[in-house]
Scaffold this active site. Structure first.
Site, PDB file in Angstrom:
ATOM      1  N   LYS A   1       9.510   1.880   0.658  1.00  0.00           N
ATOM      2  CA  LYS A   1       8.951   2.039   1.826  1.00  0.00           C
ATOM      3  C   LYS A   1       8.259   3.495   1.530  1.00  0.00           C
ATOM      4  O   LYS A   1       9.110   4.321   2.291  1.00  0.00           O
ATOM      5  CB  LYS A   1       8.592   1.092   3.267  1.00  0.00           C
TER       6      LYS A   1
ATOM      7  N   ASP B   1       0.766 -11.772   6.999  1.00  0.00           N
ATOM      8  CA  ASP B   1       0.937 -11.007   5.758  1.00  0.00           C
ATOM      9  C   ASP B   1       2.664 -10.057   6.611  1.00  0.00           C
ATOM     10  O   ASP B   1       3.176  -9.547   5.674  1.00  0.00           O
ATOM     11  CB  ASP B   1       0.579  -9.501   5.259  1.00  0.00           C
TER      12      ASP B   1
ATOM     13  N   GLY C   1       0.230   6.944   0.740  1.00  0.00           N
ATOM     14  CA  GLY C   1       1.882   6.536   0.733  1.00  0.00           C
ATOM     15  C   GLY C   1       3.035   6.747   0.702  1.00  0.00           C
ATOM     16  O   GLY C   1       3.628   6.391   0.465  1.00  0.00           O
TER      17      GLY C   1
ATOM     18  N   GLY D   1       0.713  -1.344   0.103  1.00  0.00           N
ATOM     19  CA  GLY D   1      -0.135  -0.015  -0.381  1.00  0.00           C
ATOM     20  C   GLY D   1       0.271   1.333   0.108  1.00  0.00           C
ATOM     21  O   GLY D   1      -0.045   2.172   0.075  1.00  0.00           O
ATOM     22  N   ARG D   2       1.871   1.268   0.156  1.00  0.00           N
ATOM     23  CA  ARG D   2       2.698   2.674   0.287  1.00  0.00           C
ATOM     24  C   ARG D   2       4.728   1.971  -0.411  1.00  0.00           C
ATOM     25  O   ARG D   2       5.764   2.798   0.583  1.00  0.00           O
ATOM     26  CB  ARG D   2       3.399   3.274   1.649  1.00  0.00           C
TER      27      ARG D   2
ATOM     28  N   ARG E   1       5.445 -13.471   1.371  1.00  0.00           N
ATOM     29  CA  ARG E   1       4.723 -13.078   2.564  1.00  0.00           C
ATOM     30  C   ARG E   1       4.066 -14.703   3.147  1.00  0.00           C
ATOM     31  O   ARG E   1       2.971 -15.173   1.936  1.00  0.00           O
ATOM     32  CB  ARG E   1       3.775 -12.423   3.338  1.00  0.00           C
TER      33      ARG E   1
END
Length: 466
Positions: A112, A251, A125, A91-92, A185
Site C-alpha cells: 500500500k 472490492d 499511488g 491503484g497504489r 475480492r
C-alpha cells in the site's frame, strides 16, 4: 536471510495475464524502517532478515528468493457505496510475493503506497504516514481481539511530502506491506462477470476453492457456501468487537473472509447502531449495526457474478444460510470476549439480544462491559449495571459456565481495559507528527498484544474458527 521455513509460492501465475498487470515499484528518497512485524514474519520464515535486508525487500522491493519475478497489480471492479465502478483495481499497491505460513495456508505480501499502477487514475499511488500508522493500529487491535485480519507486516517512512485534500498538507509518506490470506475480492469476480468471461470465472473459482478452502470440486455453489460462512463470521466479529470498518464496498471484501484494507475505521465507544466511521458515509450505509447487511449485500453480488457459470437454484441456498451463520458466529464471538462457554442456542441468542439492548442505553462502553463481566459474573463492585436493562444480562450470564483459563492472566487485574478510542489514535499520531515520538505507538502495540495473550488463555476465547 530467510529461514528454512520460508516456502515461496507463485500460485497467482496459474490464473494468467488476464488477472493482473506487471508494474514497477516507486523509488523513494528515503527508506526509514518504523515497524517490522517479527511475530508475523516468523510464521512465514522471514524473521531472520536483517534490518538492511528488510528495507531492501519491503522499501526497495528487491525480489524475494524463488518468488514472483515482478510485482503484479491485480485487476478487479466493485460496487462502491452501491454504485458499480469498472475503473478500479490495485491503484497504489501490488502483489509482491506469495508464500506458505506455518499452517500451510497460501499467503500474500501486498503493498500500500508503493507507487502508481494502470489503475491509479488521478492518484499519486502513495500512502500517508498517518494512514499507515492507523492501519497498523487497526490490525494489531483486531488481531488481539481474535479477528481474522490482514497483518501489518512492514511500515517504512519514505521521505516524500504528500498533498491531500482531506487532511493537513504537506504530510509525511510511507509504504506499508500487509500479510494476507489472499487478495481475491468479490470485485475480482464481478469484473469477470461484467466482461462476460466465463472461462476466466471458472478458473478463478477453481483457484479460490483449491488454495483457500482445500476444495477440489470446482463447484461455484461450493465456493459461495464457503464465502458465506467466512463473511458471516467476519460480520459477527465486527459487531462483537465494536468495530466499524467504514468502507465495506465489494472490492474491499476478501473471499477468505479476512478483514483488510483499513481506511476510515473506528471503534464505537458505545453500542450505537448508527455510528459511522467515514465522514463521507452520509447515509450511514456502513454504520455499525448495518455492517452485516452490507456484507450480505456484497455476498449477493458474488452470487450474481457466479450465475454466469452456475444457476440461481444452486447458489440461493448459500445466501439463505447467512443469517443463521451470523447469529451463531455472533454468539461465539461475544462469549469469547466474555470468557464463557455456549449453552442452548436459543437461550444464548436471547442473552445476546439482552446485551445489545442494555448496551444501547450507552451507560457503559463496550470494552468496559466485556472487561467487567469477564468469566460471566461482575468482577468488581460498581453501580454501572444497576439499571433494569442489565438484570436480564446478569441472569443470562449466571447460567453459563466459565471458560477454562478465562481469568488466567494478569491483564484481568488491570484497572482499565485496553481499548482503541479515536482520541488515542489521534494522540499517537500527534506525537509522531509533532515530535517524531514513536514511543506511544509501540506502547499501544505492546498493550494490545498483552490483551490478546490474555484472551488466548481461555479455551473459549478468540473469534477465529478451530
Amino acid at each position: 536471510m530467510a529461514s528454512t521455513r520460508y516456502r515461496p509460492e507463485r500460485a497467482i501465475l496459474e490464473l494468467g495475464g488476464d488477472f493482473y498487470d506487471p508494474v514497477v515499484a516507486a523509488e523513494f528518497p528515503q527508506t526509514i524502517l518504523r515497524f517490522r512485524n517479527d511475530r508475523a514474519a516468523a510464521g512465514v520464515g522471514l524473521d531472520g532478515l536483517s534490518d538492511a535486508a528488510w528495507i531492501d525487500h519491503f522499501g526497495g522491493f528487491a525480489l524475494l528468493p524463488d518468488n514472483l519475478t515482478e510485482p503484479l497489480a491485480l485487476r478487479y471492479h466493485g460496487h462502491q457505496f452501491r454504485v458499480y465502478n469498472p475503473d478500479i483495481g490495485d491503484g497504489r499497491g501490488f502483489l509482491f510475493a506469495q508464500l506458505r505460513d506455518d499452517a500451510g495456508r497460501l499467503m500474500d505480501l501486498g503493498t500500500k503506497g508503493s507507487g502508481q499502477t494502470p489503475y491509479s487514475r488521478f492518484g499519486d499511488g502513495r500512502l500517508t504516514l498517518k494512514g499507515a500508522v492507523r492501519e497498523l493500529l487497526a490490525t494489531e487491535m483486531l488481531e488481539a481481539l481474535g479477528l481474522e485480519t490482514s497483518r501489518t507486516f512492514s511500515l517504512i517512512e519514505t521521505g516524500e511530502a504528500l498533498e491531500r485534500n482531506d487532511e493537513p498538507s504537506p504530510t509525511r509518506s510511507a509504504v506499508l506491506v500487509r500479510l494476507s490470506h489472499g487478495h481475491i475480492r468479490i470485485g475480482t469476480f464481478q469484473r469477470l462477470a461484467t466482461l462476460d468471461q466465463p472461462d476466466n470465472l471458472r478458473k478463478l473459482t477453481d483457484y479460490c476453492l483449491r488454495h483457500f478452502f482445500a476444495d477440489e470440486s470446482g463447484d461455484p455453489a461450493r465456493l459461495l457456501d464457503h464465502v458465506a460462512a467466512r463473511t458471516a463470521r467476519l460480520a459477527a466479529s465486527y459487531i462483537a468487537a465494536g468495530f466499524v470498518h467504514g468502507v465495506l464496498n465489494s472490492d474491499n471484501i476478501n473471499v477468505t473472509g479476512e478483514s483488510f484494507d483499513y481506511g476510515p475505521w473506528r471503534f464505537t465507544p458505545y453500542w450505537d447502531g448508527a455510528f459511522t466511521a467515514a465522514y463521507f458515509d452520509h447515509a450511514g450505509l456502513y454504520a455499525f449495526a448495518r455492517q452485516p447487511e452490507a456484507i450480505h449485500w456484497d455476498l449477493v453480488q458474488l452470487a450474481l457474478s457466479l450465475k454466469l457459470i452456475s444457476t440461481a437454484e444452486a447458489l440461493t441456498p448459500a445466501l439463505d444460510t447467512f443469517a443463521d451463520r451470523f447469529r451463531g458466529a455472533l454468539r461465539d464471538a461475544v462469549f469469547a470476549r466474555l470468557g464463557v462457554l455456549p449453552g442452548e442456542l436459543a437461550d444464548d441468542l436471547a442473552l445476546i439480544a439482552a446485551i445489545e439492548s442494555a448496551l444501547a442505553t450507552e451507560t457503559v462502553t463496550i470494552d468496559r462491559f466485556y472487561f467487567d463481566w469477564r468469566s460471566g459474573s461482575l468482577r468488581a463492585a460498581t453501580d454501572r449495571y444497576d439499571g433494569e436493562g442489565f438484570a436480564e444480562v446478569r441472569a443470562g450470564l449466571a447460567r453459563l459456565a466459565q471458560a477454562p483459563g478465562a481469568l488466567d492472566h494478569s491483564y484481568w487485574s488491570d484497572a482499565e481495559p485496553c481499548a482503541m478510542p479515536i482520541e488515542e489514535v489521534e494522540a499517537i499520531w500527534a506525537a509522531i507528527d509533532r515530535e517524531d515520538d514513536w514511543a506511544p505507538l509501540h506502547a499501544k502495540i505492546t498493550a494490545a498484544r498483552r490483551m490478546g495473550a490474555a484472551l488466548e488463555k481461555s479455551t473459549g476465547s478468540g473469534m477465529k474458527p478451530a
